[in-house]
Scaffold this active site. Structure first.
Site, PDB file in Angstrom:
ATOM      1  N   ALA A 202       0.908  -1.270  -0.028  1.00  0.00           N
ATOM      2  CA  ALA A 202      -0.123  -0.090  -0.069  1.00  0.00           C
ATOM      3  C   ALA A 202       0.974   1.151   0.044  1.00  0.00           C
ATOM      4  O   ALA A 202       1.820   1.183   0.272  1.00  0.00           O
ATOM      5  CB  ALA A 202      -0.813   0.018   1.207  1.00  0.00           C
TER       6      ALA A 202
ATOM      7  N   GLY B 162      -0.758  -4.770   0.563  1.00  0.00           N
ATOM      8  CA  GLY B 162      -1.735  -4.829  -0.251  1.00  0.00           C
ATOM      9  C   GLY B 162      -1.632  -5.573  -1.709  1.00  0.00           C
ATOM     10  O   GLY B 162      -2.622  -5.932  -2.282  1.00  0.00           O
TER      11      GLY B 162
ATOM     12  N   GLU C  19      -2.300  -8.991  -1.064  1.00  0.00           N
ATOM     13  CA  GLU C  19      -3.858  -9.381  -0.955  1.00  0.00           C
ATOM     14  C   GLU C  19      -4.674  -9.300  -2.048  1.00  0.00           C
ATOM     15  O   GLU C  19      -5.408  -9.910  -2.302  1.00  0.00           O
ATOM     16  CB  GLU C  19      -4.222  -7.989   0.309  1.00  0.00           C
ATOM     17  CG  GLU C  19      -3.810  -8.473   1.456  1.00  0.00           C
ATOM     18  CD  GLU C  19      -4.116  -7.265   2.404  1.00  0.00           C
ATOM     19  OE1 GLU C  19      -4.708  -7.650   3.655  1.00  0.00           O
ATOM     20  OE2 GLU C  19      -3.384  -6.192   2.193  1.00  0.00           O
TER      21      GLU C  19
ATOM     22  N   GLU D 243       3.225  -6.103   7.308  1.00  0.00           N
ATOM     23  CA  GLU D 243       2.487  -5.182   8.066  1.00  0.00           C
ATOM     24  C   GLU D 243       2.890  -5.026   9.678  1.00  0.00           C
ATOM     25  O   GLU D 243       2.752  -3.592  10.161  1.00  0.00           O
ATOM     26  CB  GLU D 243       0.771  -5.084   8.056  1.00  0.00           C
ATOM     27  CG  GLU D 243       0.222  -4.790   6.598  1.00  0.00           C
ATOM     28  CD  GLU D 243       0.336  -5.859   5.475  1.00  0.00           C
ATOM     29  OE1 GLU D 243      -0.353  -5.788   4.703  1.00  0.00           O
ATOM     30  OE2 GLU D 243       1.138  -7.046   5.871  1.00  0.00           O
TER      31      GLU D 243
END
Length: 258
Positions: free
Chosen positions: A67, A112, A115, A135
């Site tokens: 991200a 992300g 994901e 994370e």
């Protein structure tokens, strides 16, 4: 398809190729990119000329390297939850897309980015790819479905090892654990993806959409996947594709699905 700022959408024959196009940022996911992906995915689901979807990143280094951390600064708890829910909507749209979705993981798939790849139905990785959910290094946990999808793919223990250590694994290890379906050299990655999709395009469009739906039902704790399979199996018997498929089998010819 409209012009986007952060992604590029190209239709190659019957395949929609969506590239995250932020190479200078290693294709990091920001809110604008997620919004563009949601818009593109919704549009492509309705496009009858498109039989399958490929997600990949621009450049040789990254699929999506996480991200965009700049967006996380100064966010309140409520704003963070809103951002997480916004990302979940994209991942759920991909997971429930009625046509095959393949992630062509061409490099780093972190946070992300992993994901996003896990929300796709199938993952094929280039040999240089590295994957992880780092994370915890930021005092966070995965927020776009990673805590749920990673254990489904690699098992609880390996998922917790990856999430709690924050360490990356290479493509070979990802393949060993079932996180990716196949590993190939980067120069033939898209060729491999197209080859697999073309095998699927020769099959019943209706049956493929039904299979995706029923498999997903089995991962929903509030639904009975076995009952869904029974119902969907019966529904297939009323389809034109079923009649053509059975006729072709008995007549010893290839089916011509419309």
């Amino acid at each position: 398809m409209e012009n986007f700022q952060n992604i590029v959408v190209e239709i190659v024959d019957q395949t929609a190729v969506v590239r995250i196009n932020r190479e200078s940022k290693l294709n990091a996911l920001n809110k604008e990119t997620i919004a563009e992906l949601k818009h593109a995915v919704a549009s492509l689901a309705e496009n009858n000329e498109v039989r399958g979807l490929v997600l990949t990143g621009t450049g040789p280094k990254a699929f999506v390297a996480g991200a965009d951390i700049q967006e996380f600064l100064a966010k309140s708890k409520a704003e963070a939850m809103e951002l997480s829910a916004f990302g979940h909507e994209l991942m759920d749209r991909l997971a429930n897309f009625p046509k095959p979705v393949i992630a062509a993981v061409n490099g780093f798939a972190l946070g992300g980015g992993l994901e996003l790849a896990m929300a796709c139905h199938i993952r094929i990785a280039s040999s240089n790819a590295k994957m992880g959910l780092p994370e915890v290094s930021l005092g966070l946990i995965p927020g776009y479905g990673g805590t749920q999808r990673l254990p489904q793919l690699v098992g609880k223990a390996k998922a917790l090892e990856m999430m709690l250590s924050g360490e990356m694994i290479d493509a070979a290890d990802a393949h060993k654990w079932g996180l990716v379906n196949k590993v190939v050299e980067q120069e033939v990655l898209m060729e491999e993806v197209y080859s697999l999709l073309n095998k699927m395009y020769a099959k019943s469009r209706n049956a493929i959409a039904t299979a995706i739906e029923v498999v997903n039902t089995g991962f929903n704790a509030e639904q009975d996947g076995y009952k869904a399979e029974i119902n969907a199996f019966g529904q297939c018997f009323g389809s034109d594709d079923f009649k053509e498929g059975v006729s072709a089998f008995l007549e010893k010819r290839k089916p011509d699905f419309k």
